[in-house]
Structure formats: structure tokens, C-alpha cells
Design a protein around this motif. Structure first.
Motif: not given
Lengths: 113, 111
Positions: A35, A45, A99, B31, B33, B45, B47-48, B92-93, B96-99, B101
Motif C-alpha cells: 500500500y 492499495f 481474507y 473483512r 478491520q 490492527s 480489531f478484525y 470477498a470475490s 478481490f482481496s485488497k483493503l 481504507f
């Protein structure tokens, strides 16, 4: 567990020079993310590896940025011909699986003069 | 694309006061966070928490997934709580796994 390690912590380059940033993810984590953080754009990202394979580089500026993960213990982000607008904090994160909770390194502050 | 809105943008508390930070997002999150960042420091971090309520110390995170919102409650604030709090989500896909913000809430706790 040392957490995610990033080196160097600070890097200063001249305009047009190359910069290589290093990341060592947490041992056993299969997902590695890069990032970028700036005051104006916030946290963005860049790219993502899973089990060392590049999965998603949709955030990477196409022409001068590249990332690799040659083995499970480190990843590199290379910026060619750096420009002042590349100045930012570059963050590496890893997660156990795809995830799961992400853990971040301290970042590399890149300053392009 | 996904949007993450955090409020308030900034907050000043007297030590001992409570705070409630809000995070609203535009699509279902798999997800979620919450992170804390001290100026010049790393993202830590907190909390998740993709759904439900979680507690740690003086912090409580509550996520209501179908309402696309999450909150972070800080009780009995201390000067060491000062910093920026970020909410981040992904969906989720297959690829597609990026955060993504939010812009963060800057908290300042004064004595």
C-alpha cells in the motif's frame, strides 16, 4: 515474532533515480500486500501476492512501478525513474491466508527530491 | 468502487471522556478491520471484526454487516489514545482481496 519488516525505513532519491523497497512478511503468511500512504490520497492499495504469485496489481502505476516476490520470505517494490509525486510512505502487509487479518510493517518513507 | 466513510474527521476529548467513531461502507464487507496509527508510526490492527461485537481493554468494536456500518467505542480516553483511527474493508470475490481504507478519524485527547 518480529512482525512485518521493511527496509530501509527512510530513503531519499533524486528525480529520475531508481528506488527499491524491501519487505519481509510474517513467517508462514501466504498473502503479501503493498500500500501507499500520502496526506492527500490517504491509504491506497498497490499490489497483492498470494503464495508468491502476483494476483492483483490494479493499484500499481503501470509504467514505472514493479513488484516481485522471489521467495516466501521477501518481496520488493521497485520504482524506476522516481518522480516527486512518488514521495509517500510505502507500506507492506501480510496475512495468514487470503481474507484474514492484515498486519502492517512500519513503512518506508520515500522522499524524491 | 467501494467507498468507506468515517466520521467524525477529527475529535478532541478531555481525558476520561468516551468517544464513538463511525465507519459506513457502500458494499457488503467480508473483512473489516480497525487500525490505529500514531503520527509517524505503523498501522496497528485493533480489531478484525466483519460482524458482531468485540472488546479489548477500553475498546469496543461493533459491526452491523447488513446495515453496512461499524463503530469503535473508546471508553475513559487517555492521552496515549491520541492518533488516527482507520476503518478498512474488503469484499470477498475470486480476485478481490485488497483493503479499502477510510480517510481516518484524528483523535486528540488532552489532559
Amino acid at each position: 515474532n518480529a512482525g512485518v519488516i521493511q527496509t530501509p525505513r527512510h530513503k531519499v532519491t533524486g528525480k529520475g533515480q531508481e528506488a527499491t523497497l524491501w519487505c519481509e512478511p510474517i513467517s508462514g503468511h501466504s498473502a503479501v500486500f503493498w500500500y501507499r500512504q500520502t496526506i492527500v490520497q490517504g491509504l491506497e492499495f498497490l499490489t497483492y501476492f498470494r503464495n508468491q504469485a502476483p494476483i492483483d496489481d490494479s493499484g500499481m502505476p503501470k509504467e514505472r512501478f514493479s513488484a516481485q516476490m522471489p521467495n516466501q520470505s521477501h518481496s520488493t517494490l521497485k520504482i524506476q525513474s522516481t518522480q516527486p509525486q512518488d514521495s509517500a510512505v510505502y507500506l507492506c502487509a501480510s496475512s495468514l491466508v487470503r481474507y484474514a487479518e492484515q498486519f502492517f510493517g512500519p513503512g518506508t518513507r520515500l522522499t524524491v527530491l | 468502487g467501494q467507498q468507506v466513510q468515517q466520521s467524525p474527521a477529527s475529535l478532541v476529548l478531555q481525558e476520561g471522556e468516551n468517544a464513538e467513531l463511525q465507519c459506513n461502507f457502500s458494499s457488503t464487507a467480508t473483512r473489516l478491520q480497525w487500525f490505529y496509527q500514531h503520527p509517524g508510526g505503523r498501522l496497528v490492527s485493533l480489531f478484525y471484526n466483519p460482524s458482531g461485537t468485540k472488546h479489548t481493554g477500553r475498546l469496543t468494536s461493533t459491526t452491523v454487516t447488513n446495515e453496512r456500518r461499524s463503530s469503535l467505542h473508546i471508553s475513559s480516553s487517555q492521552t496515549t489514545d491520541s492518533g488516527t483511527y482507520f476503518c478498512a474493508i474488503d469484499r470477498a470475490s475470486s480476485s478481490f482481496s485488497k483493503l479499502v481504507f477510510g480517510q481516518g478519524t484524528s483523535l486528540s485527547v488532552v489532559p
